[in-house]
Design an enzyme around this catalytic site. Structure first.
Site, PDB file in Angstrom:
ATOM      1  N   LYS A  79      48.940  43.255  10.162  1.00 21.04           N
ATOM      2  CA  LYS A  79      49.344  42.851   8.899  1.00 21.04           C
ATOM      3  C   LYS A  79      49.737  41.341   8.858  1.00 21.04           C
ATOM      4  O   LYS A  79      49.942  40.670   9.983  1.00 21.04           O
ATOM      5  CB  LYS A  79      50.435  43.501   8.237  1.00 21.04           C
ATOM      6  CG  LYS A  79      51.764  43.616   9.093  1.00 21.04           C
ATOM      7  CD  LYS A  79      52.738  44.518   8.689  1.00 21.04           C
ATOM      8  CE  LYS A  79      53.852  44.505   9.502  1.00 21.04           C
ATOM      9  NZ  LYS A  79      55.031  45.655   9.130  1.00 21.04           N
ATOM     10  N   TYR A 132      66.720  11.759   6.627  1.00 24.45           N
ATOM     11  CA  TYR A 132      67.182  11.935   5.468  1.00 24.45           C
ATOM     12  C   TYR A 132      68.697  12.396   5.869  1.00 24.45           C
ATOM     13  O   TYR A 132      69.019  12.889   6.722  1.00 24.45           O
ATOM     14  CB  TYR A 132      66.598  13.046   4.714  1.00 24.45           C
ATOM     15  CG  TYR A 132      65.279  12.825   4.165  1.00 24.45           C
ATOM     16  CD1 TYR A 132      64.978  11.967   3.399  1.00 24.45           C
ATOM     17  CD2 TYR A 132      64.170  13.620   4.715  1.00 24.45           C
ATOM     18  CE1 TYR A 132      63.796  11.880   2.543  1.00 24.45           C
ATOM     19  CE2 TYR A 132      62.961  13.430   4.148  1.00 24.45           C
ATOM     20  CZ  TYR A 132      62.800  12.467   3.202  1.00 24.45           C
ATOM     21  OH  TYR A 132      61.542  12.221   2.605  1.00 24.45           O
TER      22      TYR A 132
END
Ligand SMILES: *Cc1c(COP(=O)(O)O)cnc(C)c1O
Length: 345
Positions: free
Chosen positions: A33, A242
């Site tokens: 999956k 940042y």
């Protein structure tokens, strides 16, 4: 090349699946999956089919249809989500077997596709998917008349062998299936490791096949190497990235690589994560950006062309610990911008 390179070792996928298979006397299915836990469901499933896997599990019908295209007509493809409204044509055309989770799904399935293979998922305490004991008792005889191919349930705490939930679920599963002449399946990777009484007729390992905890003997499956785009030297007191969270306390050489949180490198793991040049760890400098990560390479004494994110020194479970998550999430977050290289098959 500006993209990072994700190397997927299909030989390791096969070796891990075979090692899990050898721990049991029963059939070992393959859970592919979520695009094979992020590594590529078609490639993983084809390699496993060549190694002898005959039964595959995916979450939803669309994944099953894509897997059928990749595998061809032979293997059994089971759907954990069962038979959902709108899925009937796909289930029929692609020969998928839904794991029926409720009376609604049961009615939908036998009315729309009488005689089409299906299984039943029972809830033994996880309270996520599957029929509850009372629901099951009510429809059990009807279901048995339709010859289900499999009856399964799922363990909530199998990665903790000491957890009392394991035995509670085992007892519940035995109670709900006692005396039935239908193949049974309970164990995921953790369940395989719990021992023979959890194995029944089929196991369903996923994460162990892809090299993750709790299968600690697993071979690593993925490696990730990122190209260095630029290097620069900064002076004492200058900052990086940042929020200025890194300030140089010495003359510092900074390398910036092409990969970031948009590629699954979770921003929160920055402060405790290193990238590797061969055997040498280099700390990150400042925050992980969307597409870029800056690294303090001062102690390397040279400018590398690449830095490794996932390598022999830092695996999927290490990154998971750094990010406060599990290996499953690291793997399934692997970016679609990586150039993927498959080896070993
Ligand atoms: C994902 C899943 C598995 C595989 O679990 P792992 O812990 O990855 O081995 C097995 N069964 C069900 C129902 C699942 O959802």
């Amino acid at each position: 090349m500006g993209s990072s390179i994700l190397t997927v070792d299909l030989g390791a996928v096969v070796a891990n699946w075979q090692a899990l298979d050898q721990m049991t006397e029963c059939e070992t299915a393959a859970v592919v999956k979520a695009d094979g836990y992020g590594i590529g469901a078609d490639r993983a499933a084809r390699a496993l089919a060549r190694a002898g896997a005959r039964t595959f599990f995916v979450a939803i019908a669309e994944e099953g249809a894509a897997l059928r295209e990749a595998l061809g007509p032979g293997p059994v493809i089971n759907l954990f989500s069962g038979h959902m409204p709108g899925d009937t044509d796909m289930i029929s055309d692609m020969n998928l077997a839904p794991m029926i989770n409720s009376i609604d799904q049961l009615i939908r399935h036998v009315e729309a596709l009488p005689g089409h293979p299906f299984g039943v998922q029972l809830d033994t305490g996880m309270n996520r998917l599957g029929m509850e004991p009372a629901e099951w008792a009510a429809v059990r005889d009807v279901v048995l008349e339709q010859s289900p191919a499999l009856i399964m349930s799922h363990l909530a705490c199998a990665d903790d062998p000491e957890h009392p939930m394991n035995l509670r679920q085992l007892d519940a599963f035995r109670d709900m299936t006692m005396g039935l002449d239908v193949p049974l399946s309970l164990a995921n990777t953790g369940g395989v490791l719990l021992g023979a009484k959890y194995h029944f007729d089929m196991t369903r390992p996923g994460i162990g096949t892809y090299g993750g905890f709790p299968f600690q003997a697993a071979q690593p499956v993925v490696a990730l190497s990122a190209p260095v785009i630029q290097c620069r030297t900064i002076e004492i007191g200058e900052t990086v990235g940042y929020g200025n969270t890194f300030t140089a306390d010495r003359e510092t050489r900074i390398a910036t690589i092409s990969a970031g949180y948009a590629d699954g490198l979770i921003r929160g793991m920055g402060p405790v994560t290193h990238l590797y040049f061969e055997d040498q760890p280099c700390p990150l400098a400042g925050r992980i950006s969307m597409d870029l990560i800056s690294v303090d390479i001062t102690d390397l004494g040279r400018d590398p062309k690449h830095l490794d994110v996932l390598c022999e020194h830092q695996g999927v479970d290490d990154l998971a610990a750094n990010a406060g998550t599990i290996g499953y999430e690291i793997l399934t977050s692997l970016g679609t911008r990586y150039a993927r290289r498959y080896i070993g098959a």
